[in-house]
Write an enzyme that holds these catalytic residues in place. Structure first.
Site, PDB file in Angstrom:
ATOM      1  N   LYS A  37      65.308 -25.552   7.286  1.00  0.00           N
ATOM      2  CA  LYS A  37      64.771 -26.789   7.857  1.00  0.00           C
ATOM      3  C   LYS A  37      63.508 -26.478   8.671  1.00  0.00           C
ATOM      4  O   LYS A  37      63.225 -25.311   8.977  1.00  0.00           O
ATOM      5  CB  LYS A  37      65.850 -27.447   8.726  1.00  0.00           C
ATOM      6  CG  LYS A  37      67.093 -27.863   7.932  1.00  0.00           C
ATOM      7  CD  LYS A  37      68.150 -28.473   8.846  1.00  0.00           C
ATOM      8  CE  LYS A  37      69.396 -28.879   8.087  1.00  0.00           C
ATOM      9  NZ  LYS A  37      70.411 -29.493   8.975  1.00  0.00           N
ATOM     10  N   TYR A  65      69.857 -37.048   2.282  1.00  0.00           N
ATOM     11  CA  TYR A  65      70.867 -37.330   3.308  1.00  0.00           C
ATOM     12  C   TYR A  65      71.482 -38.713   3.144  1.00  0.00           C
ATOM     13  O   TYR A  65      71.997 -39.278   4.111  1.00  0.00           O
ATOM     14  CB  TYR A  65      70.248 -37.162   4.702  1.00  0.00           C
ATOM     15  CG  TYR A  65      70.140 -35.713   5.133  1.00  0.00           C
ATOM     16  CD1 TYR A  65      71.263 -34.884   5.152  1.00  0.00           C
ATOM     17  CD2 TYR A  65      68.918 -35.166   5.527  1.00  0.00           C
ATOM     18  CE1 TYR A  65      71.174 -33.551   5.549  1.00  0.00           C
ATOM     19  CE2 TYR A  65      68.825 -33.832   5.929  1.00  0.00           C
ATOM     20  CZ  TYR A  65      69.949 -33.039   5.934  1.00  0.00           C
ATOM     21  OH  TYR A  65      69.881 -31.719   6.327  1.00  0.00           O
ATOM     22  N   ASN A 125      69.775 -27.140  13.506  1.00  0.00           N
ATOM     23  CA  ASN A 125      70.686 -26.081  13.045  1.00  0.00           C
ATOM     24  C   ASN A 125      70.137 -25.268  11.867  1.00  0.00           C
ATOM     25  O   ASN A 125      70.870 -24.678  11.094  1.00  0.00           O
ATOM     26  CB  ASN A 125      72.081 -26.638  12.781  1.00  0.00           C
ATOM     27  CG  ASN A 125      72.097 -27.713  11.717  1.00  0.00           C
ATOM     28  OD1 ASN A 125      71.089 -27.969  11.067  1.00  0.00           O
ATOM     29  ND2 ASN A 125      73.248 -28.326  11.511  1.00  0.00           N
ATOM     30  N   HIS A 179      70.218 -25.923   5.636  1.00  0.00           N
ATOM     31  CA  HIS A 179      71.100 -26.818   4.884  1.00  0.00           C
ATOM     32  C   HIS A 179      71.682 -26.049   3.703  1.00  0.00           C
ATOM     33  O   HIS A 179      70.999 -25.245   3.087  1.00  0.00           O
ATOM     34  CB  HIS A 179      70.313 -28.014   4.339  1.00  0.00           C
ATOM     35  CG  HIS A 179      71.087 -28.771   3.301  1.00  0.00           C
ATOM     36  ND1 HIS A 179      71.999 -29.754   3.624  1.00  0.00           N
ATOM     37  CD2 HIS A 179      71.143 -28.652   1.946  1.00  0.00           C
ATOM     38  CE1 HIS A 179      72.566 -30.204   2.512  1.00  0.00           C
ATOM     39  NE2 HIS A 179      72.064 -29.553   1.480  1.00  0.00           N
ATOM     40  N   GLU A 206      71.604 -32.148  -5.591  1.00  0.00           N
ATOM     41  CA  GLU A 206      70.513 -31.701  -4.726  1.00  0.00           C
ATOM     42  C   GLU A 206      69.507 -30.820  -5.473  1.00  0.00           C
ATOM     43  O   GLU A 206      68.294 -30.922  -5.256  1.00  0.00           O
ATOM     44  CB  GLU A 206      71.084 -30.983  -3.505  1.00  0.00           C
ATOM     45  CG  GLU A 206      71.826 -31.953  -2.583  1.00  0.00           C
ATOM     46  CD  GLU A 206      72.531 -31.294  -1.410  1.00  0.00           C
ATOM     47  OE1 GLU A 206      73.033 -32.042  -0.544  1.00  0.00           O
ATOM     48  OE2 GLU A 206      72.607 -30.052  -1.347  1.00  0.00           O
TER      49      GLU A 206
HETATM   50  P1  IDP Z   1      76.056 -29.889   7.227  1.00  0.00           P
HETATM   51  O1  IDP Z   1      74.561 -29.689   7.329  1.00  0.00           O
HETATM   52  O2  IDP Z   1      76.799 -28.764   7.878  1.00  0.00           O
HETATM   53  O3  IDP Z   1      76.504 -30.171   5.819  1.00  0.00           O
HETATM   54  P2  IDP Z   1      76.513 -32.724   7.759  1.00  0.00           P
HETATM   55  O4  IDP Z   1      77.716 -33.287   8.464  1.00  0.00           O
HETATM   56  O5  IDP Z   1      76.391 -32.965   6.292  1.00  0.00           O
HETATM   57  O6  IDP Z   1      76.436 -31.170   8.108  1.00  0.00           O
HETATM   58  O7  IDP Z   1      75.239 -33.323   8.494  1.00  0.00           O
HETATM   59  C1  IDP Z   1      73.962 -33.124   7.939  1.00  0.00           C
HETATM   60  C2  IDP Z   1      73.010 -32.756   9.034  1.00  0.00           C
HETATM   61  O8  IDP Z   1      72.856 -33.873   9.899  1.00  0.00           O
HETATM   62  C3  IDP Z   1      73.476 -31.621   9.956  1.00  0.00           C
HETATM   63  O9  IDP Z   1      73.175 -30.342   9.446  1.00  0.00           O
HETATM   64  C4  IDP Z   1      72.708 -31.914  11.222  1.00  0.00           C
HETATM   65  O10 IDP Z   1      71.360 -31.435  11.110  1.00  0.00           O
HETATM   66  C5  IDP Z   1      72.659 -33.442  11.230  1.00  0.00           C
HETATM   67  N1  IDP Z   1      73.748 -34.000  12.049  1.00  0.00           N
HETATM   68  C6  IDP Z   1      75.040 -34.112  11.722  1.00  0.00           C
HETATM   69  N2  IDP Z   1      75.746 -34.667  12.715  1.00  0.00           N
HETATM   70  C7  IDP Z   1      74.855 -34.921  13.705  1.00  0.00           C
HETATM   71  C8  IDP Z   1      74.972 -35.499  15.015  1.00  0.00           C
HETATM   72  O11 IDP Z   1      76.038 -35.894  15.470  1.00  0.00           O
HETATM   73  N3  IDP Z   1      73.808 -35.567  15.734  1.00  0.00           N
HETATM   74  C9  IDP Z   1      72.611 -35.145  15.266  1.00  0.00           C
HETATM   75  N4  IDP Z   1      72.468 -34.595  14.038  1.00  0.00           N
HETATM   76  C10 IDP Z   1      73.570 -34.486  13.273  1.00  0.00           C
HETATM   77 MG    MG Z   2      76.257 -31.804   4.556  1.00  0.00          MG
END
Ligand code: IDP
Ligand code: MG
Length: 160
Positions: free
Chosen positions: A19, A59, A122, A125, A136
């Site tokens: 990212k 997303y 984080n 992805h 994807e």
């Molecule tokens: P993942 O990336 O581990 O698959 P997902 O639940 O699919 O996690 O969420 C996608 C992305 O959305 C996360 O990697 C994070 O960057 C963002 N995200 C998820 N939950 C939150 C939140 O509660 N606050 C802000 N960003 C979030």
């Molecule tokens: Mg995800």
């Protein structure tokens, strides 16, 4: 000969993206190295600033979540490194290498556990399942951007 036949068999693929925070923080080499050292095969890689449309499709499952707009703003804010990695069990294994979504809960030794603090920053992805991976990969890449190739040391990674 049996080894050669096995080497040419199709295997699993997953979509991984570093990212914009990972790119800005100079973590590209660190992250690529972890997948390389594990023994997976890189079959596609490019840098791009995703369009809003691409980010919203990527997303799409989170469209109704409160963080959706901020997430799309963030992912379109700068260059992303989009990749396809191949190998037996790569989808689930990549998720384990990446670690839990919340970096403060990601295990040390994982990418997020070692390199991130905030859920909204984080760094990486990874597709969460085989179907998602196919969706994807097709969303981010043209088939001509993916290279089928055979690492010279493949016999040292996969037994016959
Ligand atoms: P993942 O990336 O581990 O698959 P997902 O639940 O699919 O996690 O969420 C996608 C992305 O959305 C996360 O990697 C994070 O960057 C963002 N995200 C998820 N939950 C939150 C939140 O509660 N606050 C802000 N960003 C979030
Ligand atoms: Mg995800």
């Amino acid at each position: 000969m049996a080894t050669l036949v096995k080497t040419f068999m199709p295997t699993e693929r997953t979509f991984i993206a570093i990212k914009p925070d990972g790119v800005q923080r100079g973590l590209i080499g660190e992250i690529l190295g972890r997948f390389e050292r594990k023994g997976f095969k890189l079959i596609g890689l490019k840098q791009l600033i995703p369009s809003r449309d691409l980010a919203e499709q990527h997303y799409g499952v989170h469209r109704d979540r409160p963080f959706f707009k901020g997430l799309v703003d963030f992912i379109t804010s700068g260059p992303v490194i989009a990749m396809v990695w191949e190998g037996d069990g790569v989808v689930a294994s990549a998720r384990r290498l990446i670690g839990a979504t919340k970096p403060l809960e990601s295990e040390p030794g994982t990418i997020r556990g070692d390199l991130a603090v905030n859920i909204g920053r984080n760094v990486i992805h990874g597709s969460d399942g085989l179907e998602t991976a196919n969706f994807e990969i097709n969303l981010w890449f043209e088939s001509t951007e993916l290279n089928d190739w055979h690492p010279a040391d493949q016999i040292w990674r996969v037994e016959d």
